[in-house]
Design a protein around this motif. Structure first.
Motif, PDB file in Angstrom:
ATOM      1  N   LEU A  99       0.741  -1.284   0.234  1.00 54.68           N
ATOM      2  CA  LEU A  99       0.045   0.052   0.157  1.00 54.68           C
ATOM      3  C   LEU A  99       1.084   1.229  -0.010  1.00 54.68           C
ATOM      4  CD1 LEU A  99      -2.752  -1.123   2.627  1.00 54.68           C
ATOM      5  CD2 LEU A  99      -2.825  -1.398   0.056  1.00 54.68           C
ATOM      6  N   LEU A 100       0.240   2.501  -0.518  1.00 54.14           N
ATOM      7  CA  LEU A 100       1.164   3.580  -0.667  1.00 54.14           C
ATOM      8  C   LEU A 100       0.850   4.262   0.619  1.00 54.14           C
ATOM      9  CD1 LEU A 100       0.666   4.813  -4.331  1.00 54.14           C
ATOM     10  CD2 LEU A 100       2.655   3.462  -3.427  1.00 54.14           C
ATOM     11  N   SER A 101       1.793   4.616   1.584  1.00 55.53           N
ATOM     12  CA  SER A 101       1.304   5.119   2.933  1.00 55.53           C
ATOM     13  C   SER A 101       1.043   6.567   2.830  1.00 55.53           C
ATOM     14  CB  SER A 101       2.823   5.049   3.742  1.00 55.53           C
ATOM     15  OG  SER A 101       3.822   5.961   2.875  1.00 55.53           O
ATOM     16  N   SER A 102       1.311   7.150   1.738  1.00 55.08           N
ATOM     17  CA  SER A 102       0.953   8.659   1.554  1.00 55.08           C
ATOM     18  C   SER A 102      -0.414   8.767   1.097  1.00 55.08           C
ATOM     19  CB  SER A 102       1.731   9.290   0.645  1.00 55.08           C
ATOM     20  OG  SER A 102       1.790   9.017  -0.587  1.00 55.08           O
ATOM     21  N   ARG A 103      -1.076   7.774   0.829  1.00 60.53           N
ATOM     22  CA  ARG A 103      -2.661   7.706   0.420  1.00 60.53           C
ATOM     23  C   ARG A 103      -3.339   7.191   1.301  1.00 60.53           C
ATOM     24  NH1 ARG A 103      -4.138   7.273  -5.519  1.00 60.53           N
ATOM     25  NH2 ARG A 103      -2.613   8.623  -6.824  1.00 60.53           N
ATOM     26  N   THR A 104      -4.771   7.629   1.207  1.00 64.09           N
ATOM     27  CA  THR A 104      -5.624   7.244   2.034  1.00 64.09           C
ATOM     28  C   THR A 104      -6.108   5.386   1.513  1.00 64.09           C
ATOM     29  OG1 THR A 104      -7.564   8.137   0.771  1.00 64.09           O
ATOM     30  CG2 THR A 104      -6.833   9.557   2.842  1.00 64.09           C
ATOM     31  N   VAL A 105      -6.775   5.187   2.460  1.00 66.98           N
ATOM     32  CA  VAL A 105      -7.475   3.731   2.058  1.00 66.98           C
ATOM     33  C   VAL A 105      -7.896   3.777   0.797  1.00 66.98           C
ATOM     34  CG1 VAL A 105      -8.759   2.012   2.752  1.00 66.98           C
ATOM     35  CG2 VAL A 105      -7.284   2.778   4.546  1.00 66.98           C
ATOM     36  N   GLN A 106      -9.159   4.630   0.768  1.00 63.50           N
ATOM     37  CA  GLN A 106      -9.692   4.884  -0.388  1.00 63.50           C
ATOM     38  C   GLN A 106      -9.014   5.385  -1.645  1.00 63.50           C
ATOM     39  OE1 GLN A 106     -13.347   7.615  -0.048  1.00 63.50           O
ATOM     40  NE2 GLN A 106     -13.277   7.907  -2.228  1.00 63.50           N
ATOM     41  N   ASP A 107      -8.243   6.250  -1.521  1.00 63.37           N
ATOM     42  CA  ASP A 107      -7.341   6.250  -2.372  1.00 63.37           C
ATOM     43  C   ASP A 107      -6.318   5.208  -3.019  1.00 63.37           C
ATOM     44  OD1 ASP A 107      -8.042   9.228  -2.675  1.00 63.37           O
ATOM     45  OD2 ASP A 107      -6.455   9.650  -1.207  1.00 63.37           O
ATOM     46  N   ASN A 108      -5.706   4.459  -2.149  1.00 61.43           N
ATOM     47  CA  ASN A 108      -5.075   3.197  -2.259  1.00 61.43           C
ATOM     48  C   ASN A 108      -6.181   2.170  -3.283  1.00 61.43           C
ATOM     49  OD1 ASN A 108      -2.435   2.458  -1.521  1.00 61.43           O
ATOM     50  ND2 ASN A 108      -3.244   3.693   0.104  1.00 61.43           N
ATOM     51  N   VAL A 109      -7.397   2.265  -3.034  1.00 62.60           N
ATOM     52  CA  VAL A 109      -8.176   1.352  -3.741  1.00 62.60           C
ATOM     53  C   VAL A 109      -8.488   1.896  -5.178  1.00 62.60           C
ATOM     54  CG1 VAL A 109     -10.554   0.277  -3.846  1.00 62.60           C
ATOM     55  CG2 VAL A 109      -9.128   0.363  -1.542  1.00 62.60           C
ATOM     56  N   ARG A 154      -6.888  -6.395   3.932  1.00 60.59           N
ATOM     57  CA  ARG A 154      -8.292  -6.389   3.387  1.00 60.59           C
ATOM     58  C   ARG A 154      -8.493  -5.076   2.228  1.00 60.59           C
ATOM     59  NH1 ARG A 154     -12.662  -8.541   6.075  1.00 60.59           N
ATOM     60  NH2 ARG A 154     -11.937  -9.849   7.771  1.00 60.59           N
ATOM     61  N   VAL A 155      -7.685  -4.072   2.480  1.00 60.73           N
ATOM     62  CA  VAL A 155      -7.432  -3.174   1.418  1.00 60.73           C
ATOM     63  C   VAL A 155      -6.728  -3.464   0.283  1.00 60.73           C
ATOM     64  CG1 VAL A 155      -6.368  -0.754   1.082  1.00 60.73           C
ATOM     65  CG2 VAL A 155      -7.304  -1.298   3.385  1.00 60.73           C
ATOM     66  N   GLY A 156      -5.629  -4.339   0.363  1.00 56.24           N
ATOM     67  CA  GLY A 156      -5.020  -4.837  -0.591  1.00 56.24           C
ATOM     68  C   GLY A 156      -5.915  -5.687  -1.556  1.00 56.24           C
ATOM     69  N   ILE A 157      -6.929  -6.546  -0.795  1.00 63.96           N
ATOM     70  CA  ILE A 157      -7.844  -7.411  -1.739  1.00 63.96           C
ATOM     71  C   ILE A 157      -8.942  -6.578  -2.430  1.00 63.96           C
ATOM     72  CG2 ILE A 157      -9.774  -8.959  -1.271  1.00 63.96           C
ATOM     73  CD1 ILE A 157      -8.098 -10.009   0.939  1.00 63.96           C
ATOM     74  N   ALA A 158      -9.507  -5.514  -1.505  1.00 58.51           N
ATOM     75  CA  ALA A 158     -10.124  -4.533  -2.273  1.00 58.51           C
ATOM     76  C   ALA A 158      -9.730  -3.800  -3.354  1.00 58.51           C
ATOM     77  CB  ALA A 158     -10.710  -3.472  -1.236  1.00 58.51           C
ATOM     78  N   ARG A 159      -8.400  -3.391  -3.280  1.00 59.83           N
ATOM     79  CA  ARG A 159      -7.790  -2.794  -4.524  1.00 59.83           C
ATOM     80  C   ARG A 159      -7.424  -4.046  -5.717  1.00 59.83           C
ATOM     81  NH1 ARG A 159      -1.588  -1.356  -3.276  1.00 59.83           N
ATOM     82  NH2 ARG A 159      -1.775  -3.730  -3.142  1.00 59.83           N
ATOM     83  N   ALA A 160      -7.361  -4.934  -5.393  1.00 58.34           N
ATOM     84  CA  ALA A 160      -7.185  -6.244  -6.446  1.00 58.34           C
ATOM     85  C   ALA A 160      -8.484  -6.408  -6.958  1.00 58.34           C
ATOM     86  CB  ALA A 160      -6.618  -7.350  -5.905  1.00 58.34           C
ATOM     87  N   LEU A 161      -9.679  -6.095  -6.454  1.00 57.64           N
ATOM     88  CA  LEU A 161     -10.817  -6.345  -7.070  1.00 57.64           C
ATOM     89  C   LEU A 161     -11.427  -5.112  -7.833  1.00 57.64           C
ATOM     90  CD1 LEU A 161     -12.645  -8.234  -4.121  1.00 57.64           C
ATOM     91  CD2 LEU A 161     -11.660  -9.130  -6.175  1.00 57.64           C
ATOM     92  N   ALA A 162     -10.609  -3.858  -7.718  1.00 56.77           N
ATOM     93  CA  ALA A 162     -11.245  -2.688  -8.354  1.00 56.77           C
ATOM     94  C   ALA A 162     -11.402  -2.853  -9.833  1.00 56.77           C
ATOM     95  CB  ALA A 162      -9.946  -1.634  -8.121  1.00 56.77           C
ATOM     96  N   GLY A 163     -10.622  -3.446 -10.618  1.00 58.09           N
ATOM     97  CA  GLY A 163     -10.858  -3.522 -11.996  1.00 58.09           C
ATOM     98  C   GLY A 163     -11.981  -4.803 -12.525  1.00 58.09           C
ATOM     99  N   ASN A 164     -12.624  -5.195 -11.285  1.00 58.30           N
ATOM    100  CA  ASN A 164     -13.648  -6.301 -11.414  1.00 58.30           C
ATOM    101  C   ASN A 164     -13.067  -7.493 -12.150  1.00 58.30           C
ATOM    102  OD1 ASN A 164     -16.333  -7.319 -11.335  1.00 58.30           O
ATOM    103  ND2 ASN A 164     -16.669  -6.576 -13.341  1.00 58.30           N
TER     104      ASN A 164
END
Length: 378
Positions: A99-109, A154-164
């Protein structure tokens, strides 16, 4: 959904060649959770990174959802437009979150969607939807440094699912987590598999992961797949190395002229007093040398090692009785001829507990396998 044929990966290291993958053939069916397990250096990480072509295979093919990714790779080091489009349908979860530490959770996703050129409003909508799906709707404005390890994953999983995506790759996603958090992440992956119809390919060094979440599995050694199949099928295969690791039982003959056999219980047979029936029917004394029982994919499975008096040729009828009850039986005694195994054994499932004679209570539960050393991609 995922097929590799003759997949080979050779690295150059200090003037010499190191073969990480040596002709790997693998088939992952649509909608299943497939686990790849093996010792450090077996080639697991190289395999999963070749599936999405983060590593370019030296030879062989990788097909995902009907598309030959190796044909799209071209000769250049940078991925072309068609390969990038195909990769967008493959999500990946990393061991250390990334995850990018300078970005919020939402921004990472939102990051993958930003790269794909999705509008800001649509990115925000999708990110919040995914965070709610993984149970972190209230953490959208938090930063990674404010989260626990499980929340980061969980954030990493959400990010992985971003592109459907249709396929989710998991590279040791739980190895950095404590046991309780590991269980919650595995449950999340299983839930996503069922809710979204995701095909999940994961690598792990933990046998409990295979027990808990995998429909099928493959065992790798020295860059090759030495065993693969459904977990239930492997457990029912006499001599299966993976079955031995999942349900380790031990014990040796207590004297000469003894027959030692491994018996696999599953389905309705796991709740029946088969061993005591055998002893009563043939009036023989049976010693239980070891037993293990657990739930695999919602199915109750058990293994037991027993000793029968007399050599194998004196126990053909009792062994036949066990097979008639729907059990798999493998002769352990190296001096005994190993008979053919029934191929038509039933695979019914049950949620009932083991009986006093079944593997649930006649021996200790299966010990947890010692985690293998972490494997890193070369």
């Amino acid at each position: 959904m995922i097929t590799t044929k003759g997949l080979t990966k050779v690295y150059e290291s200090r003037g010499r060649q190191v073969t990480a993958l040596d002709g790997v053939d693998l088939h992952v069916r649509e909608g299943e959770v497939f686990g790849v397990i093996g010792q450090s250096g077996a080639g697991k990480s190289s395999l999963i990174r070749c599936v999405n072509l983060l590593e370019r295979p030296t030879s062989g093919t990788v097909t995902v959802d009907g598309t030959d990714l190796t044909a799209l790779a071209g000769r250049g080091h940078r991925a072309g437009k068609e390969l990038r489009r195909a990769r967008s349908r493959i999500g990946m979860v990393f061991q250390h979150f990334n995850l990018l530490s300078s970005r919020t959770v939402q921004d990472n996703v939102e990051l993958p969607l930003e790269i794909l050129g999705v509008s800001g409003a649509e990115r925000a909508r999708r990110a919040l939807e995914l965070l709610d799906l993984v149970g972190l709707a209230d953490k959208a404005r938090a930063y990674p440094g404010q989260l626990s390890g499980g929340q980061k994953q969980r954030v990493g999983i959400a990010r992985a699912l971003a592109g459907n995506p249709k396929v989710l790759l998991s590279d040791e996603a739980t190895s950095a987590l404590d046991p309780e958090t590991t269980r919650s992440i595995l449950q999340l992956l299983r839930d996503l598999n069922r809710q979204l119809g995701l095909t999940v390919l994961l690598i792990t060094h933990e046998m409990d992961v295979v027990k808990t979440v995998c429909d099928s599995a493959a065992l790798m050694r020295k860059g090759r797949v030495v065993e693969s199949g459904t977990v239930a099928g492997l457990l029912a295969t006499p001599g299966s190395e993976l079955a031995g690791e999942l349900f380790p039982v031990s014990g040796h003959a207590t004297g000469p002229d003894r027959t030692v056999v491994d018996v696999t219980f599953h389905g309705e047979a796991a709740t029946q007093p088969v061993i005591s029936q055998l002893a009563r029917t043939y009036n023989i004394g049976i010693s239980i040398l070891g037993a293990a029982m657990d739930t695999v994919g919602g199915r109750q499975i058990g293994r037991m090692r027993i000793e029968l008096p007399g050599r194998y040729d004196e126990n053909v009828v009792p062994v036949g009785f066990l097979r008639e009850q729907g059990l798999q039986v493998a002769v352990v005694d190296p001096d005994a001829p190993a008979p053919a195994t029934r191929a038509d054994a039933p695979t019914a499932t049950t949620d009932g507990p083991g009986t006093a004679d079944g593997p649930g209570t006649t021996g200790s539960p299966a010990p947890t396998a010692t985690p293998l050393a972490e494997e890193t991609a070369k």
